[in-house]
Design a protein around this motif. Structure first.
Motif, PDB file in Angstrom:
ATOM      1  N   SER A  39      -8.330  -3.370   2.377  1.00 18.83           N
ATOM      2  CA  SER A  39      -8.664  -1.942   3.173  1.00 18.83           C
ATOM      3  C   SER A  39      -9.324  -0.525   2.637  1.00 18.83           C
ATOM      4  O   SER A  39      -9.373   0.093   2.632  1.00 18.83           O
ATOM      5  CB  SER A  39      -6.695  -1.363   2.638  1.00 18.83           C
ATOM      6  OG  SER A  39      -6.054  -2.764   3.256  1.00 18.83           O
ATOM      7  N   SER A  40      -9.381  -0.620   1.614  1.00 16.68           N
ATOM      8  CA  SER A  40     -10.181   0.048   0.637  1.00 16.68           C
ATOM      9  C   SER A  40     -11.943  -0.221   1.246  1.00 16.68           C
ATOM     10  O   SER A  40     -12.080   0.707   1.389  1.00 16.68           O
ATOM     11  CB  SER A  40     -10.012  -0.481  -0.692  1.00 16.68           C
ATOM     12  OG  SER A  40      -9.134  -0.100  -1.743  1.00 16.68           O
ATOM     13  N   THR A  50      -5.813  -7.865   0.212  1.00 14.38           N
ATOM     14  CA  THR A  50      -5.226  -6.782   1.205  1.00 14.38           C
ATOM     15  C   THR A  50      -5.689  -5.263   0.666  1.00 14.38           C
ATOM     16  O   THR A  50      -6.865  -4.378   1.647  1.00 14.38           O
ATOM     17  CB  THR A  50      -3.868  -6.426   1.457  1.00 14.38           C
ATOM     18  OG1 THR A  50      -3.034  -7.521   1.805  1.00 14.38           O
ATOM     19  CG2 THR A  50      -3.097  -5.136   2.078  1.00 14.38           C
ATOM     20  N   LEU A  51      -5.297  -5.155  -0.942  1.00 15.22           N
ATOM     21  CA  LEU A  51      -5.993  -3.450  -1.426  1.00 15.22           C
ATOM     22  C   LEU A  51      -7.932  -3.710  -1.226  1.00 15.22           C
ATOM     23  O   LEU A  51      -8.263  -3.010  -1.187  1.00 15.22           O
ATOM     24  CB  LEU A  51      -5.780  -3.771  -2.816  1.00 15.22           C
ATOM     25  CG  LEU A  51      -6.474  -2.548  -3.689  1.00 15.22           C
ATOM     26  CD1 LEU A  51      -5.992  -1.747  -2.968  1.00 15.22           C
ATOM     27  CD2 LEU A  51      -5.920  -2.449  -4.682  1.00 15.22           C
ATOM     28  N   ALA A  82      -4.983  -0.534   6.356  1.00 18.22           N
ATOM     29  CA  ALA A  82      -4.019  -0.638   5.522  1.00 18.22           C
ATOM     30  C   ALA A  82      -3.824  -1.500   6.486  1.00 18.22           C
ATOM     31  O   ALA A  82      -3.586  -3.395   5.757  1.00 18.22           O
ATOM     32  CB  ALA A  82      -2.769   0.397   5.135  1.00 18.22           C
ATOM     33  N   TRP A 100      -1.718  -9.449  -2.029  1.00 22.00           N
ATOM     34  CA  TRP A 100      -1.514  -7.912  -2.282  1.00 22.00           C
ATOM     35  C   TRP A 100      -3.416  -7.169  -2.833  1.00 22.00           C
ATOM     36  O   TRP A 100      -3.926  -6.398  -1.836  1.00 22.00           O
ATOM     37  CB  TRP A 100      -0.922  -7.428  -3.046  1.00 22.00           C
ATOM     38  CG  TRP A 100       0.660  -7.790  -2.658  1.00 22.00           C
ATOM     39  CD1 TRP A 100       1.731  -8.383  -2.848  1.00 22.00           C
ATOM     40  CD2 TRP A 100       0.210  -6.731  -1.664  1.00 22.00           C
ATOM     41  NE1 TRP A 100       2.656  -7.933  -2.083  1.00 22.00           N
ATOM     42  CE2 TRP A 100       2.404  -7.068  -0.824  1.00 22.00           C
ATOM     43  CE3 TRP A 100       0.222  -5.642  -0.044  1.00 22.00           C
ATOM     44  CZ2 TRP A 100       3.176  -6.666   0.233  1.00 22.00           C
ATOM     45  CZ3 TRP A 100       0.384  -5.213   0.283  1.00 22.00           C
ATOM     46  CH2 TRP A 100       2.420  -5.668   0.383  1.00 22.00           C
TER      47      TRP A 100
END
Length: 465
Positions: free
Chosen positions: A14-15, A10-11, A219, A7
């Motif tokens: 995505s950011s 992923t964050l 995302a 996660w």
């Protein structure tokens, strides 16, 4: 840990992707707005230049300003012929969306090119509040006529100051306007930009919707990237799990043999010299420590592989707390630490794995006694809390620094490695304690103050059956 890592990746991905896409959309929008603003400014400057040239050619002066005005007043009040008026207008003002207003030094409207009397009245009121610092600047005015859509106008104010009106230099066009008349005041030129304005608004709304879509796409892309990035991490983690399981199994046999050998030698301990007795005691301590470490590693390996099941039963958790505390009392007394247990007089029923919960208490009490100096206290408190159970193990030991608190449940993490090694710590016990609590659907948290002590708070659902 693996899920948290994924996660976080992923964050992160995505950011980065979302920020890049949003910056691109923002740059596009701002560039578009700047292009339209430059277009407005250039257009108004050109209109201003044409009207200044026209007024100079007409020779309109202060002494003549009471004569028939140039346009709208002449249209309606004096009944002039429209064709003759249009011949007097510069070509740019043949368009209905372009206009000018001429004010004298006292703010009186002398002439304008508007055919709408209500709009002329509205503009006269608005332009009367035009500040001096906004001369030569483009401003937008918003008008809401009755039963009509909102209208937007871009205007520019230019001073008329005696002989010199203004001098404008552009990259593409060089204009020089010099008055041939002595009128002083202000010239306002304007252009209706309603279509431009609503185009910008629609573009902004479309970009906002596009930005939301880009966030969703970012995302998804970030999730896919994190999945690919986790492949080598997962492979390494599985290999580590396999190694721990295999090593734990392989080490159990030689350690059992060593432990048996030490026990046999212990039978003839009084017959050997004192030095050999001390060596034998050290050997027994080290073998016991290695046995505990191998057992802990085996527990972690089985829990990671999902092979460790809880053997749940309904039992009196208060009795378990008292029993474990009594067994640990001998160790506490040897170190000069006072160990107490406070439980309700009535049974505290718990549905769980009695052996694992006993192991949880052993781990916490063992840690508390190890890190509490002589003369300190360790206290176990059990109580009912919000439909469940709360068990608190509190000591008056050395405490844990704030920077280390978030990591104490990580495997092999030790606050003071030298002290932990001397006291026989491996950095695995609290990881097992955390797993036992979570496996029972509970929560464990720690509070500590350096030099004053540490408290472990355990919340467990009773789940009585």
């Amino acid at each position: 840990m693996i899920h948290k890592t994924r996660w976080r990746l992923t964050l992160l991905y995505s950011s980065i992707i979302a920020l890049t896409l949003l910056i691109m959309a923002g740059v596009f929008y701002l560039s578009l707005v700047q292009i339209l603003k430059r277009h407005e400014t250039t257009e108004l400057k050109e209109l201003a230049g044409q009207w200044m040239s026209y007024l100079s050619e007409e020779g309109f002066s202060e002494s003549e300003k009471k004569r028939e005005p140039f346009f709208s007043k002449g249209h309606e009040e004096h009944g002039e012929d429209n064709d003759s008026d249009e011949k007097r207008k510069p070509n740019e003002f043949l368009y209905s969306d372009r206009f000018f207003l001429l004010f004298d030094q006292q703010g009186t409207l002398i002439a304008h090119s508007l055919t709408d009397a209500k709009m002329a009245e509205w503009l006269q009121a608005e332009l009367a509040r035009w500040p001096d610092e906004d001369l030569h600047k483009v401003k937008r005015l918003f008008r809401q006529p009755e039963n009509e859509e909102e209208q937007v106008y871009a205007l520019m104010a230019l001073p008329l100051s005696g002989e010199h009106l203004s001098r404008e230099h552009e990259h593409e066009h060089d204009h020089e306007y010099v008055s041939q008349f002595s009128l002083q005041g202000r010239l306002f030129v304007g252009n209706e930009v309603t279509d431009y304005w609503f185009f910008i608004q629609r573009m902004r709304n479309m970009l906002l919707i596009l930005a939301l879509g880009l966030l969703f796409v970012a995302a998804i892309i970030g999730f896919l990237f994190s999945e690919r990035a986790m492949i080598p991490i997962l492979n390494a983690y599985r290999k580590q799990q396999s190694f721990l399981a295999d090593a734990s199994h392989e080490l159990r046999t030689p350690i059992s043999i060593l432990q048996s050998s030490v026990e046999i030698l212990d039978e003839i301990k009084p017959q050997i010299p004192d030095f050999h007795q001390r060596v034998l005691d050290d050997m027994a301590d080290e073998v016991a420590r290695m046995g505990r470490m191998v057992q802990d590693l085996l527990v972690l390996a089985r829990s990671d592989a999902g092979q460790l099941e809880l053997l749940k039963e309904t039992f009196d958790f208060a009795e378990t707390c008292r029993s474990v505390t009594e067994r640990m009392n001998n160790i506490a007394r040897k170190k000069g630490v006072q160990l107490t247990c406070h439980t309700p007089e009535q049974p505290v029923w718990m549905h769980g794995d009695r052996e694992r919960l006993s192991q949880l208490l052993y781990i916490l009490l063992d840690n508390a006694i190890k890190y509490t100096p002589e003369g300190g206290r360790v206290n176990v408190t059990l109580s009912h809390a919000n439909g469940g159970l709360e068990c608190v193990v509190q000591d008056t030991g050395i405490g844990i620094p704030d920077t280390d608190l978030p990591h104490i449940f990580e495997r092999f993490y030790r606050v003071d490695k030298d002290r932990s090694r001397k006291l026989g710590g491996t950095g695995i016990g609290l990881s097992i304690a955390d797993w036992i609590v979570k496996a029972h659907g509970g929560r464990i948290k720690v509070t500590s103050q350096v030099g004053k002590g540490t408290a472990f708070h355990i919340r467990l659902p009773s789940n009585r059956r």
